[in-house]
Design an enzyme around this catalytic site. Sequence first.
Site, short mmCIF file in Angstrom:
data_model
loop_
_atom_site.label_atom_id
_atom_site.label_comp_id
_atom_site.label_asym_id
_atom_site.label_seq_id
_atom_site.Cartn_x
_atom_site.Cartn_y
_atom_site.Cartn_z
CE1 TYR A 1 -4.24 1.32 -0.16
CE2 TYR A 1 -3.62 2.63 1.76
CZ TYR A 1 -4.49 2.36 0.73
OH TYR A 1 -5.63 3.12 0.59
CE LYS B 1 -7.19 6.09 0.81
NZ LYS B 1 -8.28 6.85 0.19
O1 0WD Z 1 -10.65 -1.76 -1.20
C1 0WD Z 1 -11.04 -0.68 -1.61
N1 0WD Z 1 -11.55 -0.57 -2.82
C2 0WD Z 1 -10.95 0.50 -0.72
C3 0WD Z 1 -11.06 1.76 -1.22
C4 0WD Z 1 -10.74 0.25 0.72
C5 0WD Z 1 -10.69 1.45 1.51
C6 0WD Z 1 -10.79 2.68 0.96
N2 0WD Z 1 -10.97 2.83 -0.40
C7 0WD Z 1 -11.05 4.19 -0.92
C8 0WD Z 1 -10.13 4.53 -2.04
O2 0WD Z 1 -8.81 4.75 -1.59
C9 0WD Z 1 -10.79 5.80 -2.57
O3 0WD Z 1 -10.47 6.89 -1.72
O4 0WD Z 1 -12.33 4.42 -1.44
C10 0WD Z 1 -12.26 5.47 -2.41
C11 0WD Z 1 -12.96 5.01 -3.66
O5 0WD Z 1 -12.25 3.96 -4.24
P1 0WD Z 1 -12.89 2.74 -5.03
O6 0WD Z 1 -14.35 2.85 -5.06
O7 0WD Z 1 -12.24 1.53 -4.52
O8 0WD Z 1 -12.26 2.93 -6.47
P2 0WD Z 1 -12.80 3.33 -7.94
O9 0WD Z 1 -14.07 2.66 -8.24
O10 0WD Z 1 -11.65 3.04 -8.86
O11 0WD Z 1 -13.01 4.89 -7.81
C12 0WD Z 1 -11.98 5.77 -7.52
C13 0WD Z 1 -12.03 6.89 -8.52
C14 0WD Z 1 -11.23 6.81 -9.79
O12 0WD Z 1 -11.35 5.71 -10.45
P3 0WD Z 1 -10.14 5.16 -11.39
O13 0WD Z 1 -10.19 3.70 -11.11
O14 0WD Z 1 -10.57 5.53 -12.77
O15 0WD Z 1 -8.82 5.77 -10.98
O16 0WD Z 1 -11.43 8.06 -8.09
C15 0WD Z 1 -11.52 8.96 -9.19
C16 0WD Z 1 -11.63 8.12 -10.44
O17 0WD Z 1 -12.88 8.23 -10.99
N3 0WD Z 1 -10.36 9.80 -9.38
C17 0WD Z 1 -10.47 11.12 -9.59
N4 0WD Z 1 -11.57 11.92 -9.61
C18 0WD Z 1 -11.35 13.21 -9.89
N5 0WD Z 1 -10.14 13.73 -10.11
C19 0WD Z 1 -9.17 11.59 -9.82
C20 0WD Z 1 -9.03 12.95 -10.10
N6 0WD Z 1 -7.83 13.50 -10.36
N7 0WD Z 1 -8.31 10.53 -9.72
C21 0WD Z 1 -9.05 9.45 -9.46
#
Ligand code: 0WD
Length: 256
Positions: free
Chosen positions: A157, A164
Amino acid sequence: MGFLAGKRALITGIASDRSIAYGIAAAMHREGAELAFTYQNDKLKSRVEKTAAAFGSSIVIHCDVATDESIEAAFTELGTHWDGLDIVVHSIAFAPKEQLSGSIVDNTTREGSQIAHDISAYSFLALARYAKPMMAGRNGSLLALSYLGAIAAIPNYNVMGMAKASLEASVRFMAADLGPQGIRVNAISAGPIRTLAAAGISGFKKMLDFFEKYAPLRRNVTIEEVGNTAAFLCSDLASGITGEITYVDGGWNILG
Ligand code: 0WD
């Protein structure tokens, strides 16, 4: 009537229907909130439009949190639809993939660290700054998504754990800053969930298996469970809670 009836929520970070933000949007919609959405880039636009439509919304706004200009423009546009805002959900994280494996000391570059902190931590504060004028006098609520890597050295990580930790510190400082204006600031620390962002972390599948085997609830958590907690934390039911990190991880974090 749902417990978010009359609330207006801006949801960021939808990349697919597996995104945590999707689970949050579903729960908030079910509880009666009106929703608006942001998308990061053109690739994601139509997907977010579809999601918005599914939740009865036609407010879909571009916002790349990498620049203040984009954030400012997004809130200007939101202001043409709504005269006030109650909830902002920050569900965004990014670090270059090569930063998320191996030795943190050898592999973390200055640029990689800057990007991870900028997109995954600073942007929460930046969103708050532009959201604040629309949230005045409404008992507003800001919510971010964190992970256990903020407080523990989880393999691979790496720099995202540093980001974080910064995000969780931001939650506390922002809560102290915005509390006098009636705005609450919290985060959910979610257990591992298979999403697009998670796919970038090497060894993620192993982590899911581990959680299932050893977490007190003996299973992984779902975006529905994170969504329900988010809806609660952003509602008036949670009016006494601010500056907190709430774990939705099947109890994993309590293990020694
Ligand atoms: O296990 C997990 N999935 C966990 C996620 C466990 C604990 C926390 N999280 C957190 C992540 O760190 C994040 O903060 O939850 C949050 C959402 O993550 P997610 O739902 O797991 O991931 P995802 O569906 O990929 O959404 C995150 C999105 C990006 O998706 P991609 O995969 O295309 O990078 O964050 C957005 C983007 O749509 N994102 C941005 N939005 C605006 N401006 C930017 C940006 N510059 N960069 C990424």
